[in-house]
Write a protein that holds these residues in place. Structure first.
Motif: not given
Length: 268
Positions: A44-45, A48-50, A53, A66-68, A70-71
């Motif tokens: 995810g770029c 957000s993960e939330e 999902r 999930y590989h984050d 974004f943050r």
């Protein structure tokens, strides 16, 4: 339609625009892969993960890894923690984490990765990630890796679009008219590797090889520029009183020597 898009391995390119977004289709494909029991990794770029999902039930979310990015995309807040090495190392690490068995990798999005990585580097990594170095027959169906890449085509020029398009096994372009969305799907045949080597000299109309008799004749041939034994002796051991300079002429077999006087018709 979802089953047909997921039927092949390799890179599935989802091309959207500002008017026709493609993240919903990406999430639908991710959900379908999870329901099939495949390993599903999401890089995810952009959101957000939330947010990504959202809309999945607990059974689907439990199957997503999930590989984050974004943050903290460059690991500035927590160096050495979540995804050290930035986007490139995160991509390369996904290949090792898929392990054995069928797997789906969702990249949200390729546009974000293109703005942080050189296009050749990204294409080489995607090529290795989707395991396109192997032929379709080399990789068992149960170990195929499918890469879903979301691409905002309005953000890129023809060069990056053409490079990614050439890598894709399946290409989906989202569009529509009068508020009705449509998808143009392009499938490409996997490149086949030849199963046996072909002798290029098989059907020639002439012979490239010499027989024994022809080879002997070739070896015994005296070339025009080679010195004869007489010439060698004369040059190496000049006799007494012999001029230091001498011209030797050996007629060639194809010389046209006219023994008549070419000027006999002239009164000279």
């Amino acid at each position: 339609m979802l089953e047909s898009l997921l039927a092949l391995g390799g890179l599935v390119l989802l091309r959207d625009s500002v008017e026709w977004e493609g993240r919903s289709l990406l999430k639908a494909l991710v959900k379908k892969s999870a329901l099939w029991g495949e390993q599903v990794h999401v890089l995810g770029c952009e959101v957000s993960e939330e947010e990504f999902r959202e809309g999945f039930d607990s059974s689907i979310n439990s199957r997503l890894v999930y590989h984050d990015l974004f943050r903290d995309p460059l690991s500035w807040s927590k160096p050495g923690k979540a995804l050290p090495g930035g986007p490139l190392e995160a991509l390369r690490a996904l290949d090792k984490r898929t392990g054995s068995g069928p797997a789906t990798i969702a990249l949200d999005s390729l546009s974000w990765l293109l703005h942080h990585l050189p296009c050749p580097t990204l294409c080489q990594t995607l090529h290795a990630l989707s395991r396109q170095d192997s032929c379709p027959g080399d990789t068992p169906p149960g170990e195929q890796v499918r890469v879903l890449g979301l691409l905002h085509e309005e953000l890129h020029g023809p060069g990056p679009l053409g490079a990614l398009s050439s890598l894709a096994q399946t290409e989906v372009t989202l569009s529509g008219t009068m508020g009705q969305a449509s998808a143009h799907i392009l499938y490409r045949r996997p490149r086949q590797r030849p199963t046996h080597q072909v002798d290029p000299t098989t059907h020639l109309t002439f012979n490239l090889h010499l027989s024994k008799k022809e080879r002997e004749a070739k070896d015994s041939l005296t070339l025009p520029f080679q010195f004869s034994s007489e010439k060698q002796q004369a040059l190496l051991r000049p006799g007494l009183g012999q001029a230091t300079s001498h011209i030797f002429y050996e007629p060639d077999a194809y010389d046209d020597l006219d023994q008549e006087d070419p000027d006999d018709d002239l009164d000279v």
